[in-house]
Design an enzyme around this catalytic site. Sequence first.
Site, PDB file in Angstrom:
ATOM      1  N   ALA A 139       0.804  -1.227   0.000  1.00  0.00           N
ATOM      2  CA  ALA A 139       0.000   0.000   0.000  1.00  0.00           C
ATOM      3  C   ALA A 139       0.834   1.273   0.000  1.00  0.00           C
ATOM      4  CB  ALA A 139      -0.916   0.002   1.227  1.00  0.00           C
ATOM      5  N   ASN A 140       2.146   1.175   0.142  1.00  0.00           N
ATOM      6  CA  ASN A 140       2.959   2.375   0.346  1.00  0.00           C
ATOM      7  C   ASN A 140       3.477   3.004  -0.939  1.00  0.00           C
ATOM      8  OD1 ASN A 140       4.748  -0.156   0.628  1.00  0.00           O
ATOM      9  ND2 ASN A 140       6.226   1.441   0.144  1.00  0.00           N
ATOM     10  N   GLY A 165       3.219   3.147  -5.641  1.00  0.00           N
ATOM     11  CA  GLY A 165       2.607   2.751  -6.888  1.00  0.00           C
ATOM     12  C   GLY A 165       1.097   2.680  -6.846  1.00  0.00           C
ATOM     13  N   TYR A 184       6.844 -14.273 -14.775  1.00  0.00           N
ATOM     14  CA  TYR A 184       5.941 -13.184 -14.401  1.00  0.00           C
ATOM     15  C   TYR A 184       4.545 -13.460 -14.952  1.00  0.00           C
ATOM     16  CZ  TYR A 184       3.911  -8.533 -13.922  1.00  0.00           C
ATOM     17  OH  TYR A 184       3.088  -7.482 -13.593  1.00  0.00           O
TER      18      TYR A 184
END
Length: 289
Positions: A11-12, A14, A160
């Site tokens: 949440a910190n 991007g 990915y």
Amino acid sequence: MQQKVALITGANAGLGFEVSKVLVQNNFRLIMACRDTDKALLAKAQLIKLNPNALIDVFELDLASQQSIRFFAKRILEDFERIDLLINNAGVMMTPYELTEDGFELQLATNFLGHFVITGSLLKILKGRVICLSSLAHRWSEIRLKDPNFTKGYSKRAAYGQSKLACLMFALELNRRLKASGSDVIALAAHPGISNTNLFKSVPKFLKWLQPFLAQPSEEGAKPILYAALSPKIKGGEYIGPDGFKEWRGKPAKVAYSDFARNKQNARRLWDLAEQLTGFKYDFNNLYE
């Protein structure tokens, strides 16, 4: 009315930070689940400026560590009685080959397996929606059921793609299982198109050069996630992304996904694989205790 609680991994920064900004402005209590708590506390201070009355909790979570994941889930269950919105957002992209302390390929562990265990661990207190972050890259690979950790022939692009395909399939299968259990909780997936986030730090150089021309601002990339999280029109089992050219950018809309992701047998096999790898078993029989 009881204040709604949202839990967001990563949440910190991007997309996670952009989503967090909107949620605190809409009076959600926010749980920031982040690997770097120092950065998370700085982000929290920025969020408080947007809403001085916001209730925000920061918890350490390393999605590449099953030990960290289980300790995190234990703390959440001790401190909270309900989670109205779980956004499985954190991730890594196209990293060099690395096995985690648990022996999992890093992208699979961080993007999918960690969120698989977190969601299952918090199942009893989930009350609203589960959003899993997928990607346009979900079409780059299928699930390597016999060698999910790429012990032979590692491709960071394919790994990915596999991890983001797994996130999408997990959301769809989770929604089916929740519905079958009689739960009111819904699960769905979202993708941000091509967005300008710190995930670009691991991509090839030619893509970094193209980043300013291809990528939309992260606040635009967050819109499909927010639509999936907040729109009253949403149903479980949907996939939300930008509606523009090749889904690179645009307004949030329901979008299509690959035939492999659509196959329910593939989804059951992936679910069994995730339980086998992590040793974590879901329990849909005791959701109403």
